[in-house]
Design a protein around this motif. Structure first.
Motif, mmCIF file in Angstrom:
data_model
loop_
_atom_site.group_PDB
_atom_site.id
_atom_site.type_symbol
_atom_site.label_atom_id
_atom_site.label_comp_id
_atom_site.label_asym_id
_atom_site.label_seq_id
_atom_site.Cartn_x
_atom_site.Cartn_y
_atom_site.Cartn_z
ATOM 1 N N TYR A 194 0.813 -1.214 0.000
ATOM 2 C CA TYR A 194 0.000 0.000 0.000
ATOM 3 C C TYR A 194 0.850 1.270 0.000
ATOM 4 C CZ TYR A 194 0.812 -0.289 5.070
ATOM 5 O OH TYR A 194 1.374 -0.379 6.320
ATOM 6 N N ILE A 195 2.132 1.148 0.372
ATOM 7 C CA ILE A 195 3.011 2.319 0.350
ATOM 8 C C ILE A 195 3.155 2.873 -1.064
ATOM 9 C CG2 ILE A 195 5.429 3.054 0.620
ATOM 10 C CD1 ILE A 195 3.937 2.979 3.251
ATOM 11 N N LYS A 196 3.175 2.002 -2.056
ATOM 12 C CA LYS A 196 3.246 2.460 -3.446
ATOM 13 C C LYS A 196 2.062 3.344 -3.794
ATOM 14 C CE LYS A 196 6.050 -1.111 -5.704
ATOM 15 N NZ LYS A 196 6.062 -2.177 -6.739
ATOM 16 N N VAL A 197 0.896 2.974 -3.282
ATOM 17 C CA VAL A 197 -0.308 3.769 -3.535
ATOM 18 C C VAL A 197 -0.197 5.118 -2.835
ATOM 19 C CG1 VAL A 197 -2.821 3.855 -3.362
ATOM 20 C CG2 VAL A 197 -1.676 1.660 -3.756
ATOM 21 N N LEU A 198 0.284 5.115 -1.587
ATOM 22 C CA LEU A 198 0.461 6.376 -0.858
ATOM 23 C C LEU A 198 1.417 7.305 -1.595
ATOM 24 C CD1 LEU A 198 0.795 5.174 2.863
ATOM 25 C CD2 LEU A 198 -1.186 6.206 1.764
ATOM 26 N N ASN A 199 2.492 6.729 -2.135
ATOM 27 C CA ASN A 199 3.461 7.537 -2.875
ATOM 28 C C ASN A 199 2.816 8.223 -4.074
ATOM 29 O OD1 ASN A 199 5.556 6.908 -1.155
ATOM 30 N ND2 ASN A 199 6.310 5.213 -2.404
ATOM 31 N N THR A 200 1.928 7.508 -4.743
ATOM 32 C CA THR A 200 1.266 8.056 -5.937
ATOM 33 C C THR A 200 0.205 9.087 -5.567
ATOM 34 O OG1 THR A 200 1.640 5.996 -7.154
ATOM 35 C CG2 THR A 200 -0.068 7.472 -7.982
ATOM 36 N N LEU A 201 -0.646 8.750 -4.608
ATOM 37 C CA LEU A 201 -1.767 9.634 -4.274
ATOM 38 C C LEU A 201 -1.328 10.898 -3.553
ATOM 39 C CD1 LEU A 201 -4.515 7.104 -3.090
ATOM 40 C CD2 LEU A 201 -4.386 8.301 -5.273
ATOM 41 N N TYR A 202 -0.311 10.767 -2.692
ATOM 42 C CA TYR A 202 0.080 11.897 -1.843
ATOM 43 C C TYR A 202 1.456 12.433 -2.192
ATOM 44 C CZ TYR A 202 -3.904 10.261 0.849
ATOM 45 O OH TYR A 202 -5.159 9.870 1.233
ATOM 46 N N GLN A 203 2.028 11.941 -3.304
ATOM 47 C CA GLN A 203 3.320 12.413 -3.790
ATOM 48 C C GLN A 203 4.376 12.395 -2.681
ATOM 49 O OE1 GLN A 203 2.462 16.271 -5.510
ATOM 50 N NE2 GLN A 203 1.504 15.376 -7.317
ATOM 51 N N LEU A 204 4.524 11.219 -2.067
ATOM 52 C CA LEU A 204 5.444 11.071 -0.942
ATOM 53 C C LEU A 204 6.773 10.446 -1.338
ATOM 54 C CD1 LEU A 204 2.945 9.817 1.798
ATOM 55 C CD2 LEU A 204 3.811 12.127 1.448
ATOM 56 N N SER A 205 6.896 9.979 -2.564
ATOM 57 C CA SER A 205 8.132 9.308 -2.967
ATOM 58 C C SER A 205 9.246 10.301 -3.208
ATOM 59 C CB SER A 205 7.887 8.482 -4.232
ATOM 60 O OG SER A 205 7.424 9.297 -5.272
#
Length: 204
Positions: free
Chosen positions: A193-204
């Protein structure tokens, strides 16, 4: 020891529950099917912690002890206890300085996700987390198809409000596909789910 649910019914461990209490071999393949959503998420979170990606833990289920025997002065034996209804969501933690909080649910239904799987107090908790600027979401699993989706809490709240105002009592799978994100099962990070967080919230 007797452990009961809040309605008084006896808790009988399932095969899955018994399996969770045993130590898994490090050589065991994580690609094995038949794991519960909780097991997959626990494996994922352990991987995140080991790799110093995120720190996320499952909140323990509160238990009310109602009968204790003292066979010896220095020892106590719990004879009867009840699972109390959890007051918040299943998981919380921190990722890149952001507080994350989420609930995990699964269903045998193939075409929709029943909203009865959520409780009013969980919905209120999600609203409070969002109000404080936290990241809140749900992980939904369609067990028969082995399909997992990430749905932001703000979208779940819209469907909940629709139900409360007389609308349908479930979220269709098509709606979840439209408003959520499909998470393919992985190897070490089983439900990444971290991959999704990175995409949705631009956290990467």
């Amino acid at each position: 020891m007797n452990v009961n649910y809040p309605n008084g019914k006896r808790y009988i461990p399932t095969d899955a529950a018994i399996t969770k209490t045993t130590n898994r071999s490090k050589n065991e393949s994580y690609s094995n099917r038949g794991m519960t959503l909780e097991e997959d998420l626990n494996i994922t979170n352990e991987y995140y912690r080991e790799k110093k990606i995120a720190v996320v833990h499952k909140k323990p289920t509160p238990v009310q002890i109602v009968q204790v025997d003292y066979p010896m002065r220095s020892a106590a034996v719990i004879k009867e206890a009840y699972f109390k209804q959890a007051s918040t969501t299943d998981y919380n933690g921190v990722y890149k300085g952001k507080y994350i909080d989420f609930e995990a649910k699964e269903t045998q239904n193939s075409s929709s996700f029943p909203l009865k799987n959520f409780h009013e107090h969980q919905i209120r908790h999600m609203e409070e987390v969002l109000h404080q600027g936290g990241i809140c979401f749900v992980i939904l699993r369609f067990s028969k198809q082995e399909q997992v989706y990430f749905l932001e809490a703000k979208n779940l709240l819209r469907f909940w409000e629709r139900m409360k105002t007389g609308g349908r009592k479930s979220i269709t799978k098509a709606e979840i596909e439209q408003h959520g994100c499909y998470i393919p099962l992985g190897f070490q990070a089983r439900i990444d789910y971290i991959k999704v967080l990175n995409t949705l919230y631009q956290l990467s």
